[in-house]
Design a protein around this motif. Structure first.
Motif, PDB file in Angstrom:
ATOM      1  N   VAL A  13       0.845  -1.199   0.000  1.00 53.20           N
ATOM      2  CA  VAL A  13       0.000   0.000   0.000  1.00 53.20           C
ATOM      3  C   VAL A  13       0.880   1.249   0.000  1.00 53.20           C
ATOM      4  O   VAL A  13       0.607   2.216  -0.718  1.00 53.20           O
ATOM      5  CB  VAL A  13      -0.959   0.016   1.212  1.00 53.20           C
ATOM      6  N   PHE A  14       1.943   1.226   0.771  1.00 54.44           N
ATOM      7  CA  PHE A  14       2.872   2.361   0.826  1.00 54.44           C
ATOM      8  C   PHE A  14       3.484   2.614  -0.552  1.00 54.44           C
ATOM      9  O   PHE A  14       3.552   3.764  -1.007  1.00 54.44           O
ATOM     10  CB  PHE A  14       3.967   2.093   1.860  1.00 54.44           C
ATOM     11  N   ASP A  15       3.910   1.554  -1.227  1.00 54.33           N
ATOM     12  CA  ASP A  15       4.462   1.701  -2.578  1.00 54.33           C
ATOM     13  C   ASP A  15       3.436   2.325  -3.520  1.00 54.33           C
ATOM     14  O   ASP A  15       3.758   3.212  -4.306  1.00 54.33           O
ATOM     15  CB  ASP A  15       4.908   0.349  -3.133  1.00 54.33           C
ATOM     16  N   LYS A  16       2.196   1.857  -3.427  1.00 55.31           N
ATOM     17  CA  LYS A  16       1.151   2.405  -4.299  1.00 55.31           C
ATOM     18  C   LYS A  16       0.850   3.860  -3.954  1.00 55.31           C
ATOM     19  O   LYS A  16       0.622   4.675  -4.842  1.00 55.31           O
ATOM     20  CB  LYS A  16      -0.125   1.568  -4.204  1.00 55.31           C
ATOM     21  N   SER A  17       0.877   4.189  -2.669  1.00 58.87           N
ATOM     22  CA  SER A  17       0.576   5.572  -2.267  1.00 58.87           C
ATOM     23  C   SER A  17       1.651   6.540  -2.749  1.00 58.87           C
ATOM     24  O   SER A  17       1.381   7.717  -2.960  1.00 58.87           O
ATOM     25  CB  SER A  17       0.402   5.689  -0.757  1.00 58.87           C
ATOM     26  N   ASN A  18       2.878   6.037  -2.913  1.00 59.01           N
ATOM     27  CA  ASN A  18       3.936   6.896  -3.448  1.00 59.01           C
ATOM     28  C   ASN A  18       3.726   7.183  -4.925  1.00 59.01           C
ATOM     29  O   ASN A  18       4.067   8.267  -5.411  1.00 59.01           O
ATOM     30  CB  ASN A  18       5.313   6.252  -3.243  1.00 59.01           C
ATOM     31  N   ARG A  19       3.190   6.210  -5.658  1.00 56.84           N
ATOM     32  CA  ARG A  19       2.921   6.406  -7.090  1.00 56.84           C
ATOM     33  C   ARG A  19       1.592   7.109  -7.343  1.00 56.84           C
ATOM     34  O   ARG A  19       1.502   7.967  -8.209  1.00 56.84           O
ATOM     35  CB  ARG A  19       2.921   5.056  -7.805  1.00 56.84           C
ATOM     36  N   TYR A  20       0.565   6.691  -6.635  1.00 55.09           N
ATOM     37  CA  TYR A  20      -0.784   7.221  -6.823  1.00 55.09           C
ATOM     38  C   TYR A  20      -1.365   7.641  -5.473  1.00 55.09           C
ATOM     39  O   TYR A  20      -2.182   6.926  -4.893  1.00 55.09           O
ATOM     40  CB  TYR A  20      -1.699   6.166  -7.454  1.00 55.09           C
ATOM     41  N   PRO A  21      -0.957   8.790  -4.956  1.00 56.23           N
ATOM     42  CA  PRO A  21      -1.459   9.201  -3.637  1.00 56.23           C
ATOM     43  C   PRO A  21      -2.968   9.459  -3.663  1.00 56.23           C
ATOM     44  O   PRO A  21      -3.512   9.881  -4.689  1.00 56.23           O
ATOM     45  CB  PRO A  21      -0.695  10.490  -3.349  1.00 56.23           C
ATOM     46  N   PRO A  22      -3.630   9.175  -2.547  1.00 51.41           N
ATOM     47  CA  PRO A  22      -5.084   9.405  -2.511  1.00 51.41           C
ATOM     48  C   PRO A  22      -5.384  10.895  -2.621  1.00 51.41           C
ATOM     49  O   PRO A  22      -4.768  11.717  -1.943  1.00 51.41           O
ATOM     50  CB  PRO A  22      -5.496   8.850  -1.149  1.00 51.41           C
ATOM     51  N   ALA A  23      -6.319  11.232  -3.478  1.00 56.49           N
ATOM     52  CA  ALA A  23      -6.684  12.633  -3.680  1.00 56.49           C
ATOM     53  C   ALA A  23      -7.576  13.124  -2.540  1.00 56.49           C
ATOM     54  O   ALA A  23      -7.471  14.274  -2.125  1.00 56.49           O
ATOM     55  CB  ALA A  23      -7.395  12.803  -5.021  1.00 56.49           C
ATOM     56  N   TYR A  24      -8.440  12.282  -2.068  1.00 56.25           N
ATOM     57  CA  TYR A  24      -9.332  12.617  -0.955  1.00 56.25           C
ATOM     58  C   TYR A  24      -9.751  11.328  -0.265  1.00 56.25           C
ATOM     59  O   TYR A  24      -9.567  10.244  -0.788  1.00 56.25           O
ATOM     60  CB  TYR A  24     -10.562  13.391  -1.447  1.00 56.25           C
ATOM     61  N   ASN A  25     -10.284  11.441   0.919  1.00 55.33           N
ATOM     62  CA  ASN A  25     -10.741  10.329   1.738  1.00 55.33           C
ATOM     63  C   ASN A  25      -9.667   9.245   1.853  1.00 55.33           C
ATOM     64  O   ASN A  25      -9.827   8.113   1.401  1.00 55.33           O
ATOM     65  CB  ASN A  25     -12.044   9.745   1.207  1.00 55.33           C
ATOM     66  N   ARG A  26      -8.579   9.616   2.468  1.00 48.47           N
ATOM     67  CA  ARG A  26      -7.414   8.752   2.638  1.00 48.47           C
ATOM     68  C   ARG A  26      -7.760   7.433   3.316  1.00 48.47           C
ATOM     69  O   ARG A  26      -7.262   6.369   2.935  1.00 48.47           O
ATOM     70  CB  ARG A  26      -6.365   9.511   3.451  1.00 48.47           C
ATOM     71  N   ALA A  27      -8.635   7.461   4.311  1.00 48.48           N
ATOM     72  CA  ALA A  27      -8.994   6.243   5.048  1.00 48.48           C
ATOM     73  C   ALA A  27      -9.721   5.251   4.140  1.00 48.48           C
ATOM     74  O   ALA A  27      -9.405   4.048   4.146  1.00 48.48           O
ATOM     75  CB  ALA A  27      -9.857   6.583   6.252  1.00 48.48           C
ATOM     76  N   ALA A  28     -10.666   5.716   3.368  1.00 52.91           N
ATOM     77  CA  ALA A  28     -11.399   4.825   2.458  1.00 52.91           C
ATOM     78  C   ALA A  28     -10.468   4.284   1.378  1.00 52.91           C
ATOM     79  O   ALA A  28     -10.529   3.094   1.029  1.00 52.91           O
ATOM     80  CB  ALA A  28     -12.571   5.560   1.823  1.00 52.91           C
ATOM     81  N   TRP A  29      -9.598   5.150   0.858  1.00 52.06           N
ATOM     82  CA  TRP A  29      -8.624   4.721  -0.146  1.00 52.06           C
ATOM     83  C   TRP A  29      -7.737   3.628   0.447  1.00 52.06           C
ATOM     84  O   TRP A  29      -7.509   2.593  -0.180  1.00 52.06           O
ATOM     85  CB  TRP A  29      -7.775   5.907  -0.602  1.00 52.06           C
ATOM     86  N   PHE A  30      -7.237   3.848   1.652  1.00 45.79           N
ATOM     87  CA  PHE A  30      -6.358   2.875   2.298  1.00 45.79           C
ATOM     88  C   PHE A  30      -7.060   1.539   2.470  1.00 45.79           C
ATOM     89  O   PHE A  30      -6.493   0.484   2.161  1.00 45.79           O
ATOM     90  CB  PHE A  30      -5.870   3.386   3.655  1.00 45.79           C
ATOM     91  N   MET A  31      -8.274   1.534   2.990  1.00 48.06           N
ATOM     92  CA  MET A  31      -8.968   0.280   3.261  1.00 48.06           C
ATOM     93  C   MET A  31      -9.233  -0.499   1.970  1.00 48.06           C
ATOM     94  O   MET A  31      -9.095  -1.726   1.935  1.00 48.06           O
ATOM     95  CB  MET A  31     -10.273   0.538   4.012  1.00 48.06           C
ATOM     96  N   THR A  32      -9.571   0.192   0.896  1.00 47.54           N
ATOM     97  CA  THR A  32      -9.803  -0.464  -0.389  1.00 47.54           C
ATOM     98  C   THR A  32      -8.523  -1.085  -0.926  1.00 47.54           C
ATOM     99  O   THR A  32      -8.496  -2.254  -1.310  1.00 47.54           O
ATOM    100  CB  THR A  32     -10.364   0.553  -1.409  1.00 47.54           C
ATOM    101  N   VAL A  33      -7.458  -0.308  -0.929  1.00 46.95           N
ATOM    102  CA  VAL A  33      -6.177  -0.790  -1.451  1.00 46.95           C
ATOM    103  C   VAL A  33      -5.606  -1.869  -0.526  1.00 46.95           C
ATOM    104  O   VAL A  33      -5.053  -2.870  -1.003  1.00 46.95           O
ATOM    105  CB  VAL A  33      -5.185   0.381  -1.645  1.00 46.95           C
ATOM    106  N   PHE A  34      -5.744  -1.710   0.779  1.00 48.02           N
ATOM    107  CA  PHE A  34      -5.228  -2.684   1.733  1.00 48.02           C
ATOM    108  C   PHE A  34      -5.897  -4.043   1.522  1.00 48.02           C
ATOM    109  O   PHE A  34      -5.217  -5.074   1.517  1.00 48.02           O
ATOM    110  CB  PHE A  34      -5.444  -2.183   3.163  1.00 48.02           C
ATOM    111  N   ALA A  35      -7.208  -4.062   1.337  1.00 46.01           N
ATOM    112  CA  ALA A  35      -7.924  -5.320   1.096  1.00 46.01           C
ATOM    113  C   ALA A  35      -7.410  -5.990  -0.179  1.00 46.01           C
ATOM    114  O   ALA A  35      -7.201  -7.212  -0.221  1.00 46.01           O
ATOM    115  CB  ALA A  35      -9.426  -5.067   0.996  1.00 46.01           C
ATOM    116  N   GLU A  36      -7.166  -5.206  -1.208  1.00 43.59           N
ATOM    117  CA  GLU A  36      -6.632  -5.727  -2.471  1.00 43.59           C
ATOM    118  C   GLU A  36      -5.217  -6.284  -2.274  1.00 43.59           C
ATOM    119  O   GLU A  36      -4.878  -7.365  -2.759  1.00 43.59           O
ATOM    120  CB  GLU A  36      -6.622  -4.588  -3.493  1.00 43.59           C
TER     121      GLU A  36
END
Length: 107
Positions: free
Chosen positions: A54-77
């Motif tokens: 998730v950290f690697d992905k956040s460096n390439r494609y940082p969440p534009a808004y709603n960081r918590a929802a973005w994290f939970m979606t990407v984390f599950a994946e």
């Protein structure tokens, strides 16, 4: 939105789940991440691998808004990716060990 406060890295044992969440900057999301992972049946090693992904992905494609929802979606994946990576690594390691022991060489 203010950035979450990062706790001191010295508080956590190196290599622990908490340590990886602190280092990656997702410490504020640790309780929800653990809850989600346990609900889906993942263990701590898979959570560590997933938060790094998730950290690697956040460096390439940082969440534009709603960081918590973005994290939970990407984390599950990334949890499922982490499990497959760990299983593949273990299978490769086992195969290599069998190949070495089968050729008469020892570790």
């Amino acid at each position: 939105m203010p950035k979450p406060v990062r706790p001191s890295k010295q508080k956590f044992k190196m290599g622990s789940l908490e340590h990886y969440f602190v280092v990656t900057g997702f410490y504020d999301l640790l309780p929800k991440a653990v809850e989600l992972a346990r609900k889906l049946g993942y263990d701590e090693s898979e959570m560590i691998e997933a938060v790094c992904k998730v950290f690697d992905k956040s460096n390439r494609y940082p969440p534009a808004y709603n960081r918590a929802a973005w994290f939970m979606t990407v984390f599950a994946e990334k949890l499922s990716e982490a499990r497959s990576d760990i299983l593949a690594f273990r299978a490769m390691k086992k195969r290599n060990r069998e190949t070495i022991s089968g050729s008469g060489r020892t570790d």
